[in-house]
Scaffold this motif. Structure first.
Motif, mmCIF file in Angstrom:
data_model
loop_
_atom_site.group_PDB
_atom_site.id
_atom_site.type_symbol
_atom_site.label_atom_id
_atom_site.label_comp_id
_atom_site.label_asym_id
_atom_site.label_seq_id
_atom_site.Cartn_x
_atom_site.Cartn_y
_atom_site.Cartn_z
ATOM 1 N N ASP A 168 0.838 -1.199 0.000
ATOM 2 C CA ASP A 168 0.000 0.000 0.000
ATOM 3 C C ASP A 168 0.873 1.249 0.000
ATOM 4 O O ASP A 168 0.642 2.185 -0.776
ATOM 5 C CB ASP A 168 -0.927 -0.016 1.214
ATOM 6 C CG ASP A 168 -1.859 1.178 1.214
ATOM 7 O OD1 ASP A 168 -2.573 1.383 0.203
ATOM 8 O OD2 ASP A 168 -1.865 1.924 2.208
ATOM 9 N N ALA A 169 1.896 1.264 0.840
ATOM 10 C CA ALA A 169 2.788 2.421 0.901
ATOM 11 C C ALA A 169 3.568 2.588 -0.402
ATOM 12 O O ALA A 169 3.789 3.715 -0.857
ATOM 13 C CB ALA A 169 3.744 2.279 2.084
ATOM 14 N N CYS A 170 3.974 1.486 -1.005
ATOM 15 C CA CYS A 170 4.707 1.568 -2.281
ATOM 16 C C CYS A 170 3.847 2.197 -3.376
ATOM 17 O O CYS A 170 4.364 2.880 -4.257
ATOM 18 C CB CYS A 170 5.165 0.180 -2.733
ATOM 19 S SG CYS A 170 6.580 -0.465 -1.833
ATOM 20 N N GLY A 171 2.551 1.974 -3.282
ATOM 21 C CA GLY A 171 1.640 2.547 -4.272
ATOM 22 C C GLY A 171 1.620 4.059 -4.281
ATOM 23 O O GLY A 171 1.165 4.675 -5.238
ATOM 24 N N HIS A 172 2.149 4.678 -3.238
ATOM 25 C CA HIS A 172 2.179 6.138 -3.128
ATOM 26 C C HIS A 172 3.558 6.721 -3.424
ATOM 27 O O HIS A 172 3.790 7.908 -3.193
ATOM 28 C CB HIS A 172 1.726 6.568 -1.728
ATOM 29 C CG HIS A 172 0.370 6.064 -1.365
ATOM 30 N ND1 HIS A 172 -0.790 6.543 -1.939
ATOM 31 C CD2 HIS A 172 -0.016 5.080 -0.514
ATOM 32 C CE1 HIS A 172 -1.823 5.891 -1.459
ATOM 33 N NE2 HIS A 172 -1.383 4.996 -0.592
ATOM 34 N N ARG B 1 5.399 -8.148 -9.000
ATOM 35 C CA ARG B 1 3.991 -7.734 -8.916
ATOM 36 C C ARG B 1 3.884 -6.304 -9.375
ATOM 37 O O ARG B 1 4.665 -5.441 -8.961
ATOM 38 C CB ARG B 1 3.487 -7.848 -7.484
ATOM 39 C CG ARG B 1 2.044 -7.397 -7.297
ATOM 40 C CD ARG B 1 1.724 -7.421 -5.801
ATOM 41 N NE ARG B 1 0.348 -7.187 -5.525
ATOM 42 C CZ ARG B 1 -0.195 -6.003 -5.302
ATOM 43 N NH1 ARG B 1 0.533 -4.910 -5.360
ATOM 44 N NH2 ARG B 1 -1.471 -5.884 -5.022
ATOM 45 N N GLU B 2 2.886 -6.046 -10.198
ATOM 46 C CA GLU B 2 2.603 -4.673 -10.612
ATOM 47 C C GLU B 2 1.810 -3.989 -9.511
ATOM 48 O O GLU B 2 1.000 -4.596 -8.831
ATOM 49 C CB GLU B 2 1.792 -4.684 -11.911
ATOM 50 C CG GLU B 2 1.659 -3.321 -12.534
ATOM 51 C CD GLU B 2 1.058 -3.396 -13.923
ATOM 52 O OE1 GLU B 2 0.543 -2.358 -14.359
ATOM 53 O OE2 GLU B 2 1.099 -4.453 -14.549
ATOM 54 N N LEU B 3 2.090 -2.705 -9.319
ATOM 55 C CA LEU B 3 1.330 -1.934 -8.328
ATOM 56 C C LEU B 3 0.114 -1.307 -8.980
ATOM 57 O O LEU B 3 0.069 -1.065 -10.149
ATOM 58 C CB LEU B 3 2.215 -0.837 -7.713
ATOM 59 C CG LEU B 3 3.297 -1.359 -6.780
ATOM 60 C CD1 LEU B 3 4.260 -0.247 -6.402
ATOM 61 C CD2 LEU B 3 2.679 -1.970 -5.520
ATOM 62 N N ALA C 268 6.413 4.114 -7.631
ATOM 63 C CA ALA C 268 6.879 2.816 -8.121
ATOM 64 C C ALA C 268 5.759 2.135 -8.906
ATOM 65 O O ALA C 268 4.580 2.318 -8.593
ATOM 66 C CB ALA C 268 7.322 1.936 -6.954
ATOM 67 N N ARG C 269 6.142 1.363 -9.897
ATOM 68 C CA ARG C 269 5.162 0.647 -10.723
ATOM 69 C C ARG C 269 5.223 -0.864 -10.518
ATOM 70 O O ARG C 269 4.282 -1.567 -10.821
ATOM 71 C CB ARG C 269 5.398 0.945 -12.200
ATOM 72 C CG ARG C 269 5.188 2.415 -12.532
ATOM 73 C CD ARG C 269 5.206 2.678 -14.024
ATOM 74 N NE ARG C 269 4.104 2.006 -14.676
ATOM 75 C CZ ARG C 269 4.258 1.168 -15.707
ATOM 76 N NH1 ARG C 269 5.436 0.911 -16.202
ATOM 77 N NH2 ARG C 269 3.209 0.591 -16.260
ATOM 78 N N ARG C 270 6.361 -1.356 -10.050
ATOM 79 C CA ARG C 270 6.545 -2.796 -9.921
ATOM 80 C C ARG C 270 7.384 -3.087 -8.679
ATOM 81 O O ARG C 270 8.299 -2.342 -8.353
ATOM 82 C CB ARG C 270 7.245 -3.342 -11.164
ATOM 83 C CG ARG C 270 7.304 -4.845 -11.211
ATOM 84 C CD ARG C 270 7.577 -5.365 -12.605
ATOM 85 N NE ARG C 270 6.613 -4.942 -13.601
ATOM 86 C CZ ARG C 270 5.476 -5.596 -13.885
ATOM 87 N NH1 ARG C 270 5.158 -6.681 -13.241
ATOM 88 N NH2 ARG C 270 4.679 -5.153 -14.836
ATOM 89 N N VAL C 271 7.044 -4.193 -8.019
ATOM 90 C CA VAL C 271 7.784 -4.653 -6.846
ATOM 91 C C VAL C 271 8.376 -6.016 -7.183
ATOM 92 O O VAL C 271 7.691 -6.885 -7.714
ATOM 93 C CB VAL C 271 6.880 -4.760 -5.601
ATOM 94 C CG1 VAL C 271 7.681 -5.214 -4.391
ATOM 95 C CG2 VAL C 271 6.178 -3.438 -5.324
ATOM 96 N N VAL C 272 9.634 -6.183 -6.861
ATOM 97 C CA VAL C 272 10.345 -7.438 -7.065
ATOM 98 C C VAL C 272 10.671 -8.023 -5.700
ATOM 99 O O VAL C 272 11.026 -7.292 -4.770
ATOM 100 C CB VAL C 272 11.647 -7.198 -7.872
ATOM 101 C CG1 VAL C 272 12.504 -8.447 -7.932
ATOM 102 C CG2 VAL C 272 11.323 -6.688 -9.267
#
Length: 168
Positions: free
Chosen positions: A111-115, A166-168, A118-122
């Motif tokens: 949730d925090a990364c979505g702000h 995963r895509e955000l 960032a577009r993708r998490v590895v």
């Protein structure tokens, strides 16, 4: 799974000794990290300052005033073209597993990364040894993107890493 009395919150500088202790346990006894020794507190302080300066999340779980786990998102790779991709890390104290803290941390971290832009998490997960982490990431919609075979040697055995994204 609900976790009564556990709070997920942004890490503070004062949490770093406990963060270092949680990580140090995994460095010495596990395979979740390929570090073989605990990181000095000064290194955690530098990492914390860097992530905060970048606007990236660094979270902890706290229970009864004690840090029982942490998660952060950091740059995936240093080259500029990777600037919209982050890598997650989630670690729990050895007595804090199996109670939903990893789920709470990873959910809050995503949730925090979505702000952050960032577009993708590895996620880079050790195999064998990271089955719980792989299952956790799959529950959050991560898909396996590849395997690097025998890239680490720790505790007398060769270890693979699984790459999840995963895509955000």
């Amino acid at each position: 799974m609900t976790v009564p009395r556990a709070t997920v919150r942004p890490a503070r500088r004062t949490d770093l000794p406990e963060v270092a202790a949680v990580y140090g346990h995994h460095a010495l006894h596990g395979v979740a990290t390929f570090d073989e020794a605990p990181r000095p507190l000064a290194e955690w302080e530098r990492k914390y300052e860097d992530l905060v300066a970048r606007g990236l999340p660094f979270l902890v779980t706290e229970e009864a005033g004690r840090v029982t786990g942490f998660a952060h998102a950091g740059p995936y790779r240093p080259k500029p073209a990777y600037r919209y991709t982050v890598e997650d890390s989630v670690y729990l104290a050895p007595d804090a597993t199996g109670r939903g803290l990893g789920t709470a941390l990873l959910g809050a971290l995503l949730d925090a990364c979505g702000h952050t832009g960032a577009r993708r998490v590895v996620a880079v997960i050790t195999d064998p040894g990271g089955q719980a982490s792989a299952a956790l990431h799959r529950r959050f919609g991560f898909t396996e993107a590849g395997r690097l075979t025998a890239v680490g040697y720790k505790h007398g055995r060769w270890l693979d890493t699984l790459l999840f994204q995963r895509e955000l």
